[in-house]
Every structure is written in C-alpha cells, then in structure tokens.
Scaffold this motif. Sequence first.
Motif, PDB file in Angstrom:
ATOM      1  N   LYS A   1       0.825  -1.210   0.000  1.00  0.00           N
ATOM      2  CA  LYS A   1       0.000   0.000   0.000  1.00  0.00           C
ATOM      3  C   LYS A   1       0.858   1.258   0.000  1.00  0.00           C
ATOM      4  N   TYR A   2       1.840   1.307   0.884  1.00  0.00           N
ATOM      5  CA  TYR A   2       2.684   2.500   0.956  1.00  0.00           C
ATOM      6  C   TYR A   2       3.576   2.639  -0.282  1.00  0.00           C
ATOM      7  N   PHE A   3       3.966   1.511  -0.847  1.00  0.00           N
ATOM      8  CA  PHE A   3       4.729   1.543  -2.088  1.00  0.00           C
ATOM      9  C   PHE A   3       3.890   2.168  -3.192  1.00  0.00           C
ATOM     10  N   ALA A   4       2.631   1.755  -3.267  1.00  0.00           N
ATOM     11  CA  ALA A   4       1.740   2.285  -4.307  1.00  0.00           C
ATOM     12  C   ALA A   4       1.512   3.780  -4.119  1.00  0.00           C
ATOM     13  N   ILE A   5       1.313   4.205  -2.872  1.00  0.00           N
ATOM     14  CA  ILE A   5       1.104   5.631  -2.605  1.00  0.00           C
ATOM     15  C   ILE A   5       2.354   6.422  -2.981  1.00  0.00           C
ATOM     16  N   GLY A   6       3.519   5.907  -2.603  1.00  0.00           N
ATOM     17  CA  GLY A   6       4.771   6.589  -2.935  1.00  0.00           C
ATOM     18  C   GLY A   6       4.981   6.714  -4.430  1.00  0.00           C
ATOM     19  N   ILE A   7       4.689   5.663  -5.149  1.00  0.00           N
ATOM     20  CA  ILE A   7       4.836   5.689  -6.608  1.00  0.00           C
ATOM     21  C   ILE A   7       3.874   6.688  -7.229  1.00  0.00           C
ATOM     22  N   LEU A   8       2.647   6.743  -6.696  1.00  0.00           N
ATOM     23  CA  LEU A   8       1.660   7.702  -7.196  1.00  0.00           C
ATOM     24  C   LEU A   8       2.142   9.135  -6.990  1.00  0.00           C
ATOM     25  N   VAL A   9       2.684   9.415  -5.813  1.00  0.00           N
ATOM     26  CA  VAL A   9       3.176  10.761  -5.518  1.00  0.00           C
ATOM     27  C   VAL A   9       4.323  11.135  -6.459  1.00  0.00           C
ATOM     28  N   VAL A  10       5.262  10.212  -6.652  1.00  0.00           N
ATOM     29  CA  VAL A  10       6.388  10.468  -7.555  1.00  0.00           C
ATOM     30  C   VAL A  10       5.891  10.735  -8.968  1.00  0.00           C
ATOM     31  N   GLY A  11       4.940   9.928  -9.437  1.00  0.00           N
ATOM     32  CA  GLY A  11       4.393  10.118 -10.772  1.00  0.00           C
ATOM     33  C   GLY A  11       3.700  11.455 -10.940  1.00  0.00           C
ATOM     34  N   VAL A  12       2.927  11.859  -9.923  1.00  0.00           N
ATOM     35  CA  VAL A  12       2.229  13.147  -9.985  1.00  0.00           C
ATOM     36  C   VAL A  12       3.227  14.301 -10.037  1.00  0.00           C
ATOM     37  N   VAL A  13       4.283  14.233  -9.230  1.00  0.00           N
ATOM     38  CA  VAL A  13       5.289  15.303  -9.217  1.00  0.00           C
ATOM     39  C   VAL A  13       5.980  15.410 -10.576  1.00  0.00           C
ATOM     40  N   ILE A  14       6.402  14.280 -11.124  1.00  0.00           N
ATOM     41  CA  ILE A  14       7.120  14.295 -12.406  1.00  0.00           C
ATOM     42  C   ILE A  14       6.244  14.847 -13.520  1.00  0.00           C
ATOM     43  N   TYR A  15       5.029  14.359 -13.620  1.00  0.00           N
ATOM     44  CA  TYR A  15       4.176  14.787 -14.729  1.00  0.00           C
ATOM     45  C   TYR A  15       3.612  16.188 -14.522  1.00  0.00           C
ATOM     46  N   ALA A  16       3.464  16.608 -13.275  1.00  0.00           N
ATOM     47  CA  ALA A  16       3.064  18.004 -13.034  1.00  0.00           C
ATOM     48  C   ALA A  16       4.166  18.947 -13.520  1.00  0.00           C
ATOM     49  N   TYR A  17       5.409  18.571 -13.271  1.00  0.00           N
ATOM     50  CA  TYR A  17       6.535  19.393 -13.735  1.00  0.00           C
ATOM     51  C   TYR A  17       6.571  19.450 -15.262  1.00  0.00           C
ATOM     52  N   LEU A  18       6.418  18.304 -15.908  1.00  0.00           N
ATOM     53  CA  LEU A  18       6.432  18.276 -17.374  1.00  0.00           C
ATOM     54  C   LEU A  18       5.246  19.041 -17.947  1.00  0.00           C
ATOM     55  N   PHE A  19       4.106  18.955 -17.298  1.00  0.00           N
ATOM     56  CA  PHE A  19       2.928  19.675 -17.788  1.00  0.00           C
ATOM     57  C   PHE A  19       3.165  21.190 -17.735  1.00  0.00           C
ATOM     58  N   LEU A  20       3.731  21.644 -16.617  1.00  0.00           N
ATOM     59  CA  LEU A  20       3.938  23.079 -16.450  1.00  0.00           C
ATOM     60  C   LEU A  20       5.031  23.617 -17.372  1.00  0.00           C
ATOM     61  N   THR A  21       6.045  22.789 -17.639  1.00  0.00           N
ATOM     62  CA  THR A  21       7.184  23.297 -18.414  1.00  0.00           C
ATOM     63  C   THR A  21       7.091  23.010 -19.911  1.00  0.00           C
ATOM     64  N   VAL A  22       6.396  21.947 -20.291  1.00  0.00           N
ATOM     65  CA  VAL A  22       6.345  21.563 -21.707  1.00  0.00           C
ATOM     66  C   VAL A  22       4.956  21.715 -22.297  1.00  0.00           C
ATOM     67  N   PHE A  23       3.965  21.146 -21.659  1.00  0.00           N
ATOM     68  CA  PHE A  23       2.643  21.071 -22.277  1.00  0.00           C
ATOM     69  C   PHE A  23       1.812  22.338 -22.085  1.00  0.00           C
ATOM     70  N   LEU A  24       1.884  22.958 -20.908  1.00  0.00           N
ATOM     71  CA  LEU A  24       1.093  24.162 -20.667  1.00  0.00           C
ATOM     72  C   LEU A  24       1.441  25.285 -21.634  1.00  0.00           C
ATOM     73  N   PRO A  25       2.719  25.513 -21.953  1.00  0.00           N
ATOM     74  CA  PRO A  25       3.035  26.584 -22.907  1.00  0.00           C
ATOM     75  C   PRO A  25       2.457  26.356 -24.305  1.00  0.00           C
ATOM     76  N   LEU A  26       2.064  25.110 -24.605  1.00  0.00           N
ATOM     77  CA  LEU A  26       1.516  24.822 -25.932  1.00  0.00           C
ATOM     78  C   LEU A  26       0.033  25.122 -26.020  1.00  0.00           C
ATOM     79  N   LEU A  27      -0.621  25.248 -24.865  1.00  0.00           N
ATOM     80  CA  LEU A  27      -2.076  25.448 -24.860  1.00  0.00           C
ATOM     81  C   LEU A  27      -2.451  26.879 -25.212  1.00  0.00           C
TER      82      LEU A  27
END
Length: 537
Positions: free
Chosen positions: A511-537
């Motif tokens: 359970k804690y492994f899954a939560i940790g992985i989810l948090v890491v994934g959200v942080v990484i993709y939030a960063y990519l969204f803000l730096t790469v994808f948001l400027p394209l919108l």
Amino acid sequence: MVFGLGMVEVVFFAVLALYVLVGFILFQVIDIPEDFYVMDRQAGGILIAGTLFASFMSASTMMGIAGIVYTEGAVMWLAIYGSWPGLVVGMLYVGRRLRMLEDVTVPDFIGDRYQSESVRVTATLIMMVGLVGYGVIQLIGAGYLLSGVLNVVGYQQIVLLFGAALLVFTVAGGMYSVVVTDTLMAVAMVITGLVLAPIAIGQAGGLEALTTTLPAENPGVLTVGGANMDMPLGWLVGQWMLWFAFFMVAPWIISRAFPANNDFDLMTGTNIATLLSTVVVTVLFLGVSATYLLNSSIEPVDLVVIWMSRELVGPITGGLAIAGIMAGILSTTSTIFIYAGFGLSRDLFERAGGRVLSESQRLLAARIAQIAVVAVVTLIALFEPLGIYWLGAWAGALFAVAWAPMIIAGLEWEGANKYGALASMIGGFGSYVLLYQLSQVWGTITIPFMLDPVIPALAISSALMIGVSLVTETTSEEVEFFRDVSDRAVSEATVEQLSQSELRKKYNRAKYFAIGILVVGVVIYAYLFLTVFLPLL
C-alpha cells in the motif's frame, strides 16, 4: 582502442557479455520444467518490475517508435499511451487470474476454459504467428543496432550472430535467465532514457526549445496528425486501441505474472514497472524530439537513439546507453523465443498431442522447439521486411483481434463456448489481415476516419464471440470450469501461503509503495505539464 574497437564499443560488449554470462550461470539451477517455465514461482516484486519493464522497452519502443517520434513528434507519442493501461490490465486482471489457476502458458487457460483441443491449437497457432512477427522486429533492431556499432560488419551477418547468441541464452536458462537478466538490463535502459535524453534536451536548448524552436524547425510536430504523416484523429484513436488491446493479452506481458511469489509481489512489481516505463519513455521521447534540432537528417530514423549515444555523450555513457537499447531487444526477444518454444512443445506437442512426457523429456522438447523458432525468425529477419514500428503494429493487432474478445469472454461470461471462441479467433484474424491488405497495402478501400483496421476487426471478432456462443450450446464442462474459476478468490493462494502477520506486513508495504509511486508520478508529470505542455495550450 581495444582490438580496433573504441571505448563505446568496449563498454557495450562488456555489458552484453555480462547478460549472457548471468544467463548461462542460471542454467545450473534449471532441473525441473517449472523452473524453466515459471521460475518455480519464486520471483519477488523487484524481479517482476525488472522483467516487466524490460519487456515493455523493446526494439519497437526504443528504435521503431523513437524513429517516428523523431520526425513526426507528438502523434506517435500519444498513440502508444494505450500500451500502459493495457500493461496494467494485462498483469493485474488477466495475468493475475491465470496465475491463480497455476497456468504455465496462456493456451493452458484457453484450452481448459473452452474444454477443446481445437481451440487450444488455433490459439497457439495464432500466438506463434504473432510471436514470430514480433520476434522478427527485435532481430531487425539488433541488426540495425550492431551494424551501426560495428561498422565493419553487415546487417545480415549481425542477424545471424545475434540469433546464435540468443539461441544459447534462451535454451540454457529459461524463465530464470529471462527474469534475472531482465532486471539487470533495466538499469541500462534507465540510463538510456533518464541520462542520455536529458543531455540531448540540454544541448538542443532545454525544454523551452521543444515548445518554441522545434515547431519552427519542424512545422506540425506538435499536432495530432504529425509533422509529415498528417493523420486524422481516427487514426490516433485506432492506434491507441491497438496497443491497449495488444498489451492486455500479449502472452509475454501477462505471463510475467506467473513467476510472482504472491499477489503482493505481483502488484508491487506492476506498480514499479508502470512508473518506470511511463517516465523513461516520456523523457526518452522528449529527448528524441529535441535531437531533431541537433541533426534533422538521421537515416534510417530507427537509429536516432544510437546517433544520440555516439554523438552527444562520452564513451562510457554512450556505451551504456547503446547497451540499454540492446537490453530492450535482448529481453523481449528472449521472452518471445521462450514462449514460442513453449507453444510448440507444451501446447502443441505435449498437451494438444496428448503425449505424456517425463520432466527431462519436457525440458528437452522445450529447448528443441526454441531452436526451431529461432531458426525461422532469423531466416525471416534476414530479408528485413517492412519497418520496425509497422511490423510490430501488425503483429500486435493479431493478438488484439484474435485473443482479446475470446479471453475476456472466457473470464467474464458463462455462456462463452468453444464455437464462439473459434469463430472469434478465425474471424478476427482473417478480417484483420483482409482489411489490412485492402486498406494499407492495395489501397482498394478507405476505412472511415482513417481508423486502423484493428478497430473494425476487433468489432467483428467480438460480435462473432457473442453471436456464435448465443446460437450454439455451451457444454456442462465449460460451465463447470467457468463457475469453478468464478467461485475462487483471486487472492486465495496468497492468503493460504502467508500467516496473518505476514499478510498484514506485506499489505502495508504494498500500500505505501503504491502511494509513494503515485506521488512520484504526480510530481514528475506536473513538472512536465507546467514546463512543456502548458506553454503549448
């Protein structure tokens, strides 16, 4: 220089030798068929993660799709996103249920569910065609890769040498060899994606260059239709569905669940592998896209990551990055050869043929079958058919249309029977091949919205599965097997295997492994969204 080889080549071959050495050493532990087929079901979460991630990172991903992303941009990047949910469904839904039944191969379940050897044989033959097609891709990728590394050796010679090396590797170690070496290979693949690609992005001008300079240099690269292909949305949807349905039932994906020690290791391994595959591929493809700004004339485009490895980094990093590509090829190819061998020996020769073999005879039959498969795939690869991505899509579509409706119906519908399964497999297979030829090869017809032929073929296969089952009789044996499976809890074996304290500990850890992985994934993709994808919108 060592014997005429540069440092890049020396590092590459040192890593490759390590893979082969480990695989050969593991040959010593193979003494019963269950070791060879499913690693005696002793793989922990890290090993499941390593082998699943390595299976995802094939020649199709790291060469074929990477090459198309290099010239086309976002379209191919979006198309393969269907493979990730497909991977999760394949492992946690299909694979986990088949593991509960202690199946060794997927046709084990198919033959038992439909109580028919004709269904088992048909499913196995279709599996063999798809596996051979996907195996050919890997050998083509190996030929491109190694002939690019060793400029003095030609493509055909490399294919022959690589086929021979794989023959020794797969025949020796079986699933033990594949799972352990896959996990070692995963390290090199991560270097290719998370070290090489960021360097390429930095040299091209940073993430900002992807949203400003790249569209100016390669117009259309950020559109759904791609920079040059100009494909409509229907084509993209079709590709998404193709890869989703393919990975959901691909035998070398769902059978990764079989060696797992228990459900917790299976789920933890799937979580880790999903995070690794999504993040590594996303960063790798961003780096591939940025490489267009550094060199827009790489030919053939399948070699873009190899060019990055040789030109953008030092020899050690470059050698490890090229070894990462080879790891993806070696991992997927070894697994494909193993399961194709299983299909010939266990599903056709042993079970469908009704032969009773001793343990030593079963091992011998599996190894002889793998020799035959390697020989056929190597022969086809020598002719270098089609492109890596397109051959992969074709092979994957066969599993999507011929297996997916039949397997899902077998798991979920009591009324599904052998007649529906046969009609679905044959009708799905035949309709896809015909539609592909008519629309993609001969140009006789145009499918509305430029949908991939897999979509109408999947609809035909599903309709045949349901319609034929409704108008034919489902035997009492089929119903009994379905009810027996439905009445058993998927977690039953794990609950019986572990004590209450062990269950609680493993549950909390997962359970804690899954939560940790989810948090890491959200942080990484939030960063990519803000730096790469948001400027394209």
